[in-house]
Scaffold this motif. Structure first.
Motif, PDB file in Angstrom:
ATOM      1  N   GLU A 233     -36.308   0.209  24.261  1.00  0.00           N
ATOM      2  CA  GLU A 233     -35.186   0.269  23.321  1.00  0.00           C
ATOM      3  C   GLU A 233     -35.677  -1.166  22.324  1.00  0.00           C
ATOM      4  O   GLU A 233     -35.483  -0.901  21.273  1.00  0.00           O
ATOM      5  N   TYR A 234     -36.105  -2.213  22.888  1.00  0.00           N
ATOM      6  CA  TYR A 234     -36.437  -3.110  22.204  1.00  0.00           C
ATOM      7  C   TYR A 234     -37.740  -2.777  20.941  1.00  0.00           C
ATOM      8  O   TYR A 234     -37.796  -2.968  20.098  1.00  0.00           O
TER       9      TYR A 234
ATOM     10  N   VAL B 257     -38.720   0.082  20.019  1.00  0.00           N
ATOM     11  CA  VAL B 257     -38.126   1.307  19.163  1.00  0.00           C
ATOM     12  C   VAL B 257     -37.490   0.428  18.061  1.00  0.00           C
ATOM     13  O   VAL B 257     -37.856   0.595  16.596  1.00  0.00           O
ATOM     14  N   LYS B 258     -36.748  -0.678  18.398  1.00  0.00           N
ATOM     15  CA  LYS B 258     -35.894  -1.481  17.318  1.00  0.00           C
ATOM     16  C   LYS B 258     -36.834  -2.212  16.391  1.00  0.00           C
ATOM     17  O   LYS B 258     -36.600  -2.265  15.031  1.00  0.00           O
ATOM     18  N   GLN B 259     -37.727  -2.632  17.103  1.00  0.00           N
ATOM     19  CA  GLN B 259     -38.785  -3.765  16.529  1.00  0.00           C
ATOM     20  C   GLN B 259     -39.617  -2.439  15.321  1.00  0.00           C
ATOM     21  O   GLN B 259     -39.978  -3.105  14.194  1.00  0.00           O
TER      22      GLN B 259
ATOM     23  N   GLU C 194     -38.764   0.153  14.201  1.00  0.00           N
ATOM     24  CA  GLU C 194     -37.896   0.715  13.199  1.00  0.00           C
ATOM     25  C   GLU C 194     -37.902  -0.306  11.958  1.00  0.00           C
ATOM     26  O   GLU C 194     -37.600  -0.229  10.913  1.00  0.00           O
ATOM     27  N   LEU C 195     -37.602  -1.811  12.462  1.00  0.00           N
ATOM     28  CA  LEU C 195     -37.495  -2.893  11.222  1.00  0.00           C
ATOM     29  C   LEU C 195     -38.740  -3.106  10.635  1.00  0.00           C
ATOM     30  O   LEU C 195     -38.690  -3.295   9.396  1.00  0.00           O
TER      31      LEU C 195
ATOM     32  N   SER D  28     -36.803   5.524  11.136  1.00  0.00           N
ATOM     33  CA  SER D  28     -36.709   5.537  12.674  1.00  0.00           C
ATOM     34  C   SER D  28     -37.943   6.075  13.156  1.00  0.00           C
ATOM     35  O   SER D  28     -38.785   6.691  12.894  1.00  0.00           O
TER      36      SER D  28
END
Length: 187
Positions: free
Chosen positions: A63-64, A66-68, A70-71, A76
Motif C-alpha cells: 500500500e505504501y 503504491v501510494k508513493q 502514485e505521488l 495510478s
C-alpha cells in the motif's frame, strides 16, 4: 526481477522509506512486479521467500509503495487484475494432478468467472481443484489442497459451498457426467 528493482529504486530515491521494514518493502516490490508482469503470486508465496516479513507487513508495504509511486508519477499504479486461472496450472502441478484433470480445472475456473461468486480468485481456484479431484480417480484430501494452494481448509469448504449450486454449469461435460456431479458430497 528487473521490474522489482525498478520499483524499489523509485521508492528508495524518495528517501521516505527510511525506518521501514526493508524485507517487507523488497517483498512488496516483488509482489507488485509479478502482478504487473502478469505472473501473479500469492502474498503467501512471496512471504515464504521474504526473510521473515509477515503477510500484514508485506500488505502494508505494498500500500505504501503504491501510494508513493502514485505521488511521484501523478497517476495510478496499474497492477493488473488477478484471476483464478492465473494460479491454476501451478497449484495443479503442486498436487501432481494429471493433464486431463488440469485441463478440466482450467475450463471450470474460466466458466466460474461468469458466475458472481464473491470470493478471492485464489479461494475459487482451490475450491475448483477440490471439486475436480473429488470427481477423479485420484481424490486429494482437503489438507493436501490447502497446503498446495495456501488456502485454509475452512475457506476452501466455504468456497465449495458457493460453487456447489453451479457445478453442472462449470464442470466440463467431457470430464464428468451428470450422475457423477450428483454423487459429489453436498457442502
Amino acid at each position: 526481477m528487473d521490474r522489482a528493482n525498478e520499483i524499489y529504486k523509485k521508492v528508495e530515491d524518495q528517501k521516505s522509506s527510511r525506518g521501514r521494514n526493508q524485507d517487507a518493502l523488497l517483498a512488496a516490490c516483488l509482489y507488485i512486479a509479478c502482478r504487473q508482469e502478469d505472473k501473479p503470486r500469492t502474498v503467501k508465496e512471496i512471504c515464504s521467500v521474504a526473510n521473515g516479513a509477515t503477510k500484514k507487513e508485506i500488505g502494508r508495504a505494498k500500500e505504501y509503495i503504491v501510494k508513493q509511486l502514485e505521488l511521484e508519477m501523478g497517476q495510478s499504479v496499474e497492477m493488473g487484475t488477478i484471476h483464478a486461472g492465473d494460479f491454476m496450472r501451478r497449484f495443479c502441478s503442486n498436487l501432481g494432478m494429471n493433464n486431463q484433470a488440469v485441463k478440466a480445472a482450467q475450463e471450470a475456473v474460466q466458466k466460474s468467472e461468469e458466475i458472481d461468486i464473491r470470493r478471492s480468485p485464489i479461494s475459487i481456484a482451490a475450491a475448483v481443484i477440490y471439486i475436480i479431484t473429488q470427481l477423479s480417480d485420484e481424490k486429494k484430501p482437503l489438507r493436501d489442497i490447502s497446503l498446495a494452494t495456501g488456502v485454509a481448509e475452512g475457506t476452501i469448504r466455504n468456497s465449495y459451498k458457493d460453487l456447489y449450486p453451479h457445478v453442472s454449469k462449470i464442470i466440463p461435460g467431457w470430464y464428468a457426467k451428470e450422475e457423477d456431479l450428483r454423487n459429489l458430497c453436498s457442502p
